[in-house]
Scaffold this active site. Structure first.
Site, short mmCIF file in Angstrom:
data_model
loop_
_atom_site.label_atom_id
_atom_site.label_comp_id
_atom_site.label_asym_id
_atom_site.label_seq_id
_atom_site.Cartn_x
_atom_site.Cartn_y
_atom_site.Cartn_z
N ASP A 1 -2.89 4.57 -2.23
CA ASP A 1 -3.93 5.16 -0.87
C ASP A 1 -4.21 6.28 -0.89
O ASP A 1 -3.34 6.77 -0.08
CB ASP A 1 -3.84 4.17 -0.12
CG ASP A 1 -4.56 4.27 1.25
OD1 ASP A 1 -6.26 5.12 0.80
OD2 ASP A 1 -4.37 4.04 2.55
N ARG B 1 2.35 -0.76 10.86
CA ARG B 1 3.11 -0.92 11.95
C ARG B 1 3.88 -2.51 12.15
O ARG B 1 4.97 -2.29 13.15
CB ARG B 1 3.10 0.33 13.08
CG ARG B 1 3.48 1.75 12.43
CD ARG B 1 2.28 2.48 13.78
NE ARG B 1 1.03 2.91 12.78
CZ ARG B 1 0.27 3.41 13.70
NH1 ARG B 1 0.77 4.02 14.82
NH2 ARG B 1 -1.02 3.15 13.15
N ASP C 1 -13.51 14.88 -4.01
CA ASP C 1 -13.31 16.30 -4.92
C ASP C 1 -14.67 16.59 -5.72
O ASP C 1 -14.97 15.46 -5.13
CB ASP C 1 -12.01 17.00 -5.54
CG ASP C 1 -11.72 18.37 -5.42
OD1 ASP C 1 -12.48 18.91 -5.61
OD2 ASP C 1 -10.72 18.64 -5.55
N LYS D 1 -7.46 7.90 -1.71
CA LYS D 1 -9.05 8.22 -0.75
C LYS D 1 -8.55 9.47 -1.07
O LYS D 1 -9.45 10.75 -0.57
CB LYS D 1 -7.98 9.06 0.41
CG LYS D 1 -8.02 7.32 1.46
CD LYS D 1 -7.94 8.03 2.87
CE LYS D 1 -7.77 7.16 3.90
NZ LYS D 1 -6.04 6.70 3.57
N THR E 1 -10.56 4.06 10.26
CA THR E 1 -10.81 3.19 11.04
C THR E 1 -10.05 3.85 12.71
O THR E 1 -10.50 3.17 13.62
CB THR E 1 -10.14 1.74 11.29
OG1 THR E 1 -8.45 1.90 10.90
CG2 THR E 1 -10.78 0.76 9.80
N LYS F 1 1.19 -1.24 -0.50
CA LYS F 1 0.11 0.07 -0.35
C LYS F 1 0.79 1.28 0.53
O LYS F 1 0.85 1.60 0.97
CB LYS F 1 -1.03 0.04 1.31
CG LYS F 1 -1.56 1.39 1.46
CD LYS F 1 -2.87 1.49 2.28
CE LYS F 1 -2.26 1.78 3.71
NZ LYS F 1 -2.04 3.07 3.92
#
Length: 233
Positions: free
Chosen positions: A61, A209, A66, A63, A117, A34
């Protein structure tokens, strides 16, 4: 529809950091990676070309959110990068999502973010002024995403079952906020283990992570992959 490889979030600030991380893995091992805002804005489209050139799959990714024409034009540009998946915010509306689909074409999967999330129900009601439950908001966005002709959504694993019931079994549910048992939650509010995500019906899981900051990222990755796929056989 489940993707056997956990999607690794390359939350690094530079090209060199990505190269150092990927050098830890055996040559020829195909990963699903990603690329988020931090890395893409630091490196530009070259990072996607580099990763694809190594044989990896890429979820870009960004997002997008607009007006429909702007998102359509941006997706036309992204369609030339050869990404495997990218996304928009469902809050942009059905018209915007349809424009995104038209701009991107059918070569890559296109999904939409429902609620991040990191968002709690209290935050949603206070800052977004959405006075329903968090779950109701997510399901509503998922149904609108399906109406717009997209492939699926980004959602918490906790909402997967209801989303598939409200849309279809083939509707993609990509779930971030995945943490192996005992791992730190960090800034995620709605988390789940890889095994639980599989059992609840997630199609893709995103892990950052717990892999990228592990003492041995390769061992950590394969442990999560094994937990994710342990019941597939």
């Amino acid at each position: 529809m489940c993707e056997a490889r956990p999607v690794i979030a390359l939350d690094f600030p530079s090209f060199e950091a990505v190269k150092q991380f990927l050098a830890l893995f055996p040559a020829g091992e195909s990963l699903y990676l990603k690329v988020g805002m931090e890395l893409y804005y630091a490196t530009g489209p070259e990072i996607v070309s580099y990763l694809k050139g190594l044989g990896h799959s890429v979820f870009l990714d960004l997002k997008l959110h607009d007006i429909p024409n702007t998102v359509k034009s941006a997706m036309k540009v992204l369609s030339h990068l050869g990404v495997d998946m990218t996304n928009v915010h469902a809050a942009g509306g059905v018209e915007m999502m349809r424009a995104a689909r038209e701009g991107l074409g059918k070569e890559a999967k296109l999904i939409a973010v429902t609620q991040l999330t990191s968002t709690s129900e209290e935050q949603m009601r206070d800052f977004q002024n959405i006075q329903t439950s968090l779950q109701e908001s997510v399901i509503h966005y998922a149904k609108k995403t399906a109406e717009a002709g997209l492939d699926g959504v980004v959602c918490s694993a906790q909402e997967v079952k209801l989303i598939k019931e409200a849309t279809s079994p083939d509707f993609i549910c990509l779930t971030p906020g995945i943490r192996p048992s005992g791992a730190a939650v960090g800034d995620q509010k709605r988390v789940m283990t890889p095994a639980d995500a599989y059992h609840i019906g997630s199609d893709y899981i995103v892990v950052g992570r717990p892999v990228t900051q592990a003492p041995d990222p390769v061992v950590a990755y394969h442990a999560i992959k094994d937990e994710w796929t342990q019941d597939w056989k």
